[in-house]
Design an enzyme around this catalytic site. Sequence first.
Site, PDB file in Angstrom:
ATOM      1  CD  GLU A 221      -2.808   1.056   2.463  1.00  0.00           C
ATOM      2  OE1 GLU A 221      -3.497   0.006   2.559  1.00  0.00           O
ATOM      3  OE2 GLU A 221      -2.838   1.972   3.295  1.00  0.00           O
TER       4      GLU A 221
ATOM      5  NE  ARG B  55       3.313   9.553   5.371  1.00  0.00           N
ATOM      6  CZ  ARG B  55       2.845   8.442   5.895  1.00  0.00           C
ATOM      7  NH1 ARG B  55       1.581   8.112   5.682  1.00  0.00           N
ATOM      8  NH2 ARG B  55       3.600   7.650   6.627  1.00  0.00           N
TER       9      ARG B  55
ATOM     10  CB  THR C 136      -1.861   8.473   3.182  1.00  0.00           C
ATOM     11  OG1 THR C 136      -1.123   7.422   3.807  1.00  0.00           O
ATOM     12  CG2 THR C 136      -1.896   9.659   4.151  1.00  0.00           C
TER      13      THR C 136
ATOM     14  CE  LYS D  63      -5.006   1.492   6.124  1.00  0.00           C
ATOM     15  NZ  LYS D  63      -3.896   2.134   5.398  1.00  0.00           N
TER      16      LYS D  63
END
Length: 213
Positions: A40, A44, A67, A127
């Site tokens: 994953e 960012r 994210t 999550k």
Amino acid sequence: MSVLDLFANYRIVPIVVLHKPENAGKLADALVEGGLPAAEIAFRTQGAEQIVRTLADRGDMLVGAGTVLNADQVDLAVDAGAQYVASPGLSIPVLERCGELGIPAVPGAATATDVLNALDLGFNIVKLFPAAAIGGVSGVKLLAEPFPTMQFIPAGGVGAAHIKDYLGLRSVLSVGGSWMVPGQALGRGDFKEVRDRTAHAVRLANSVPKRAK
């Protein structure tokens, strides 16, 4: 096999923050050699889209975008080949855009209200972030009690020492974390360490019997 079936099959997902996109191929090799063809990629860093594309183009890995904070990032991730999108919180615009594009989404949750909102929106997998801050394994147990249909992916403060305890919970689908792909190892290009950490994580996960959902 669906993406969510793959989550249950792999049981652990490396959450990767890679600042050198040119090393994406080496990262993928290390994860696959370690027995875990999944990653994953945290959106960012400036090179996140390129990294997703490099891994997705291989065709032998589960590649997600993590994210993800807005609909524009969803578009970038899906265009690069991401097979699912995960967020640290519950963002309606992100979830709506994923629905429009037909891409599986994993919203983030940290409270009972978050979990309830996710259920109301039709999601039964979240999550759980940051897992350590809500009490770790004990926190997951407590949060799962009123939501028997919800499956959790704990992330945030999760390490090798916690894998067996988390995976021993019926409510936990898989666990996510960066301990297999630590920033220092990635920064110095030590992909042998990544491979070895990944192989160790896989052994730990495999030592926990899979439980019927």
